[in-house]
Motif scaffolding. Sequence first.
Motif, PDB file in Angstrom:
ATOM      1  N   HIS A 201      39.161  42.018  38.550  1.00  0.00           N
ATOM      2  CA  HIS A 201      40.449  42.707  38.434  1.00  0.00           C
ATOM      3  C   HIS A 201      41.595  41.741  38.658  1.00  0.00           C
ATOM      4  O   HIS A 201      41.551  40.899  39.555  1.00  0.00           O
ATOM      5  CB  HIS A 201      40.563  43.828  39.464  1.00  0.00           C
ATOM      6  N   VAL A 202      42.600  41.855  37.816  1.00  0.00           N
ATOM      7  CA  VAL A 202      43.906  41.254  38.079  1.00  0.00           C
ATOM      8  C   VAL A 202      44.948  42.291  37.683  1.00  0.00           C
ATOM      9  O   VAL A 202      44.762  43.039  36.722  1.00  0.00           O
ATOM     10  CB  VAL A 202      44.143  39.948  37.288  1.00  0.00           C
ATOM     11  N   PRO A 203      46.052  42.382  38.426  1.00  0.00           N
ATOM     12  CA  PRO A 203      47.109  43.348  38.090  1.00  0.00           C
ATOM     13  C   PRO A 203      47.946  42.828  36.932  1.00  0.00           C
ATOM     14  O   PRO A 203      48.896  42.063  37.118  1.00  0.00           O
ATOM     15  CB  PRO A 203      47.912  43.435  39.386  1.00  0.00           C
ATOM     16  N   LEU A 204      47.606  43.225  35.734  1.00  0.00           N
ATOM     17  CA  LEU A 204      48.253  42.687  34.542  1.00  0.00           C
ATOM     18  C   LEU A 204      49.749  42.957  34.515  1.00  0.00           C
ATOM     19  O   LEU A 204      50.508  42.213  33.879  1.00  0.00           O
ATOM     20  CB  LEU A 204      47.582  43.274  33.295  1.00  0.00           C
ATOM     21  N   SER A 205      50.174  43.993  35.203  1.00  0.00           N
ATOM     22  CA  SER A 205      51.601  44.318  35.232  1.00  0.00           C
ATOM     23  C   SER A 205      52.431  43.267  35.968  1.00  0.00           C
ATOM     24  O   SER A 205      53.656  43.254  35.869  1.00  0.00           O
ATOM     25  CB  SER A 205      51.822  45.692  35.881  1.00  0.00           C
ATOM     26  N   GLU A 206      51.762  42.374  36.710  1.00  0.00           N
ATOM     27  CA  GLU A 206      52.473  41.309  37.415  1.00  0.00           C
ATOM     28  C   GLU A 206      52.972  40.226  36.470  1.00  0.00           C
ATOM     29  O   GLU A 206      53.805  39.401  36.844  1.00  0.00           O
ATOM     30  CB  GLU A 206      51.564  40.673  38.470  1.00  0.00           C
ATOM     31  N   GLY A 207      52.454  40.210  35.253  1.00  0.00           N
ATOM     32  CA  GLY A 207      52.890  39.228  34.276  1.00  0.00           C
ATOM     33  C   GLY A 207      51.948  38.048  34.137  1.00  0.00           C
ATOM     34  O   GLY A 207      51.167  37.742  35.047  1.00  0.00           O
ATOM     35  N   ALA A 208      52.022  37.366  32.988  1.00  0.00           N
ATOM     36  CA  ALA A 208      51.099  36.289  32.660  1.00  0.00           C
ATOM     37  C   ALA A 208      51.164  35.138  33.656  1.00  0.00           C
ATOM     38  O   ALA A 208      50.131  34.601  34.080  1.00  0.00           O
ATOM     39  CB  ALA A 208      51.380  35.772  31.250  1.00  0.00           C
ATOM     40  N   ASP A 209      52.358  34.746  34.040  1.00  0.00           N
ATOM     41  CA  ASP A 209      52.487  33.609  34.951  1.00  0.00           C
ATOM     42  C   ASP A 209      51.849  33.897  36.312  1.00  0.00           C
ATOM     43  O   ASP A 209      51.287  32.998  36.945  1.00  0.00           O
ATOM     44  CB  ASP A 209      53.964  33.256  35.144  1.00  0.00           C
ATOM     45  N   ALA A 210      51.934  35.153  36.759  1.00  0.00           N
ATOM     46  CA  ALA A 210      51.398  35.522  38.068  1.00  0.00           C
ATOM     47  C   ALA A 210      49.875  35.593  38.065  1.00  0.00           C
ATOM     48  O   ALA A 210      49.221  35.172  39.025  1.00  0.00           O
ATOM     49  CB  ALA A 210      51.990  36.847  38.527  1.00  0.00           C
ATOM     50  N   VAL A 211      49.306  36.133  36.988  1.00  0.00           N
ATOM     51  CA  VAL A 211      47.853  36.362  36.982  1.00  0.00           C
ATOM     52  C   VAL A 211      47.057  35.168  36.464  1.00  0.00           C
ATOM     53  O   VAL A 211      45.845  35.103  36.674  1.00  0.00           O
ATOM     54  CB  VAL A 211      47.495  37.621  36.154  1.00  0.00           C
ATOM     55  N   ARG A 212      47.721  34.222  35.818  1.00  0.00           N
ATOM     56  CA  ARG A 212      46.993  33.078  35.257  1.00  0.00           C
ATOM     57  C   ARG A 212      46.197  32.311  36.312  1.00  0.00           C
ATOM     58  O   ARG A 212      45.016  31.979  36.076  1.00  0.00           O
ATOM     59  CB  ARG A 212      47.969  32.148  34.534  1.00  0.00           C
ATOM     60  N   PRO A 213      46.764  31.994  37.488  1.00  0.00           N
ATOM     61  CA  PRO A 213      45.969  31.284  38.507  1.00  0.00           C
ATOM     62  C   PRO A 213      44.748  32.074  38.978  1.00  0.00           C
ATOM     63  O   PRO A 213      43.689  31.489  39.238  1.00  0.00           O
ATOM     64  CB  PRO A 213      46.970  31.082  39.655  1.00  0.00           C
ATOM     65  N   ALA A 214      44.889  33.396  39.085  1.00  0.00           N
ATOM     66  CA  ALA A 214      43.763  34.220  39.505  1.00  0.00           C
ATOM     67  C   ALA A 214      42.653  34.194  38.462  1.00  0.00           C
ATOM     68  O   ALA A 214      41.467  34.034  38.784  1.00  0.00           O
ATOM     69  CB  ALA A 214      44.225  35.653  39.759  1.00  0.00           C
ATOM     70  N   LEU A 215      43.029  34.348  37.210  1.00  0.00           N
ATOM     71  CA  LEU A 215      42.037  34.311  36.138  1.00  0.00           C
ATOM     72  C   LEU A 215      41.353  32.952  36.076  1.00  0.00           C
ATOM     73  O   LEU A 215      40.132  32.860  35.899  1.00  0.00           O
ATOM     74  CB  LEU A 215      42.704  34.624  34.797  1.00  0.00           C
ATOM     75  N   GLN A 216      42.122  31.889  36.255  1.00  0.00           N
ATOM     76  CA  GLN A 216      41.549  30.551  36.200  1.00  0.00           C
ATOM     77  C   GLN A 216      40.562  30.340  37.331  1.00  0.00           C
ATOM     78  O   GLN A 216      39.499  29.724  37.149  1.00  0.00           O
ATOM     79  CB  GLN A 216      42.657  29.501  36.252  1.00  0.00           C
ATOM     80  N   ALA A 217      40.899  30.848  38.523  1.00  0.00           N
ATOM     81  CA  ALA A 217      39.998  30.719  39.673  1.00  0.00           C
ATOM     82  C   ALA A 217      38.693  31.462  39.428  1.00  0.00           C
ATOM     83  O   ALA A 217      37.599  30.978  39.762  1.00  0.00           O
ATOM     84  CB  ALA A 217      40.675  31.238  40.931  1.00  0.00           C
ATOM     85  N   MET A 218      38.782  32.658  38.840  1.00  0.00           N
ATOM     86  CA  MET A 218      37.582  33.430  38.546  1.00  0.00           C
ATOM     87  C   MET A 218      36.720  32.716  37.508  1.00  0.00           C
ATOM     88  O   MET A 218      35.480  32.679  37.617  1.00  0.00           O
ATOM     89  CB  MET A 218      37.969  34.817  38.049  1.00  0.00           C
ATOM     90  N   ILE A 219      37.346  32.144  36.509  1.00  0.00           N
ATOM     91  CA  ILE A 219      36.608  31.458  35.443  1.00  0.00           C
ATOM     92  C   ILE A 219      35.953  30.179  35.959  1.00  0.00           C
ATOM     93  O   ILE A 219      34.775  29.902  35.680  1.00  0.00           O
ATOM     94  CB  ILE A 219      37.558  31.129  34.267  1.00  0.00           C
ATOM     95  N   ASP A 220      36.700  29.395  36.720  1.00  0.00           N
ATOM     96  CA  ASP A 220      36.214  28.086  37.164  1.00  0.00           C
ATOM     97  C   ASP A 220      35.063  28.191  38.157  1.00  0.00           C
ATOM     98  O   ASP A 220      34.133  27.370  38.117  1.00  0.00           O
ATOM     99  CB  ASP A 220      37.357  27.297  37.809  1.00  0.00           C
ATOM    100  N   ASP A 221      35.113  29.163  39.052  1.00  0.00           N
ATOM    101  CA  ASP A 221      34.151  29.208  40.159  1.00  0.00           C
ATOM    102  C   ASP A 221      33.002  30.183  39.954  1.00  0.00           C
ATOM    103  O   ASP A 221      32.053  30.185  40.750  1.00  0.00           O
ATOM    104  CB  ASP A 221      34.882  29.578  41.457  1.00  0.00           C
ATOM    105  N   ASN A 222      33.060  31.012  38.923  1.00  0.00           N
ATOM    106  CA  ASN A 222      32.059  32.074  38.759  1.00  0.00           C
ATOM    107  C   ASN A 222      31.621  32.164  37.298  1.00  0.00           C
ATOM    108  O   ASN A 222      32.237  32.886  36.503  1.00  0.00           O
ATOM    109  CB  ASN A 222      32.637  33.414  39.222  1.00  0.00           C
ATOM    110  N   PRO A 223      30.557  31.450  36.922  1.00  0.00           N
ATOM    111  CA  PRO A 223      30.121  31.414  35.520  1.00  0.00           C
ATOM    112  C   PRO A 223      29.809  32.785  34.919  1.00  0.00           C
ATOM    113  O   PRO A 223      29.862  32.936  33.684  1.00  0.00           O
ATOM    114  CB  PRO A 223      28.865  30.536  35.574  1.00  0.00           C
ATOM    115  N   ASN A 224      29.483  33.766  35.737  1.00  0.00           N
ATOM    116  CA  ASN A 224      29.126  35.086  35.208  1.00  0.00           C
ATOM    117  C   ASN A 224      30.342  35.968  34.947  1.00  0.00           C
ATOM    118  O   ASN A 224      30.207  37.077  34.432  1.00  0.00           O
ATOM    119  CB  ASN A 224      28.186  35.810  36.178  1.00  0.00           C
TER     120      ASN A 224
END
Length: 234
Positions: A201-224
Motif C-alpha cells: 500500500h501507498v497513499p496515492l493521493s499524496e502525489g507521485a513525489d511523495a510515494v516514489r521513495p516508498a515504492l522504490q523501497a518496496m521494489i528494491d528490498d522485496n523481490p515478491n
Amino acid sequence: RSREAKSRERLVHFRPTALQEMIFTRALFGLRRELFPLEEWIEKSDREAAIDPDLPIIDAHHHLFDARTHDKGWPVSSLMITILYKLHPRLLTKLMCKTQDDAIIRTFSTMLPAVVPYMENGMLRDIENVQDQGDWPISQKEMEGDDSLPAHNIVGTVYIESGWLDPSAKSVAMEAVPEVAMAYQVAQSTGNRLCAGIVGHVPLSEGADAVRPALQAMIDDNPNFCGVRDQLAF
C-alpha cells in the motif's frame, strides 16, 4: 475532547494489576490459553475434506496479522496487547472494538480478525486442513496425523496489504513499507509457498513525489512485491 478520544486515552494507559493477572490467566493451572471469540467460532465449525486435493491452487488474496509485533498505530500499547493475549484475549477484543470505526465493525464484526494472531504457522495449518490452532511451527506429524483431512493443493499465495500504519515512519507515504518487508520474510521462511506475490500500500493521493521513495523501497528490498492497493471502501 470527544468521547472516542477519551476512550482511546484510557485504553493506552490501562495496565492489569497482579490480581487481575492471577484471575485472567489459565496457564497458572496448566490449562489452555483462553481463546479469542473468533477462535471459539472456528473450533465449533465443521472441517471439510478437499473435493479435489490434487488441483494446484493459487490463493490470490489473503492477510496476515499479529498485533503483538506489527505496530500499526494501535490505540493499545504493544505491551498491553501481549499481556492480554496471554491473560484475557476476550477482553483484548472488547477493548479494541471500542476504538474501531463503525464501518470496521459492520464489515468484520466484533470478532475483529485483525486482533487474532494469524501468521504463517496458522495459515499453513489451515492450508493443510489441520484441526489444531496455534502460533508454533506446524510439524510433519500434524500434517499426517489422524486430525488431518485431505487438503487443497495450495502451491502459492498472494499477500494483500491490511492497513499497516507504522507510527515511526518518516512520512505518511512510508507507513506501509514495513508490511511488505514482513510479508517477504514470510515468503522466505516458507520457500515462497506463502506470499509468493505481495501487494502493498501507498497513499496515492499524496502525489507521485511523495510515494516514489516508498515504492522504490518496496521494489528494491522485496523481490515478491508485485502491486499496490489503495483502498476506497474505508
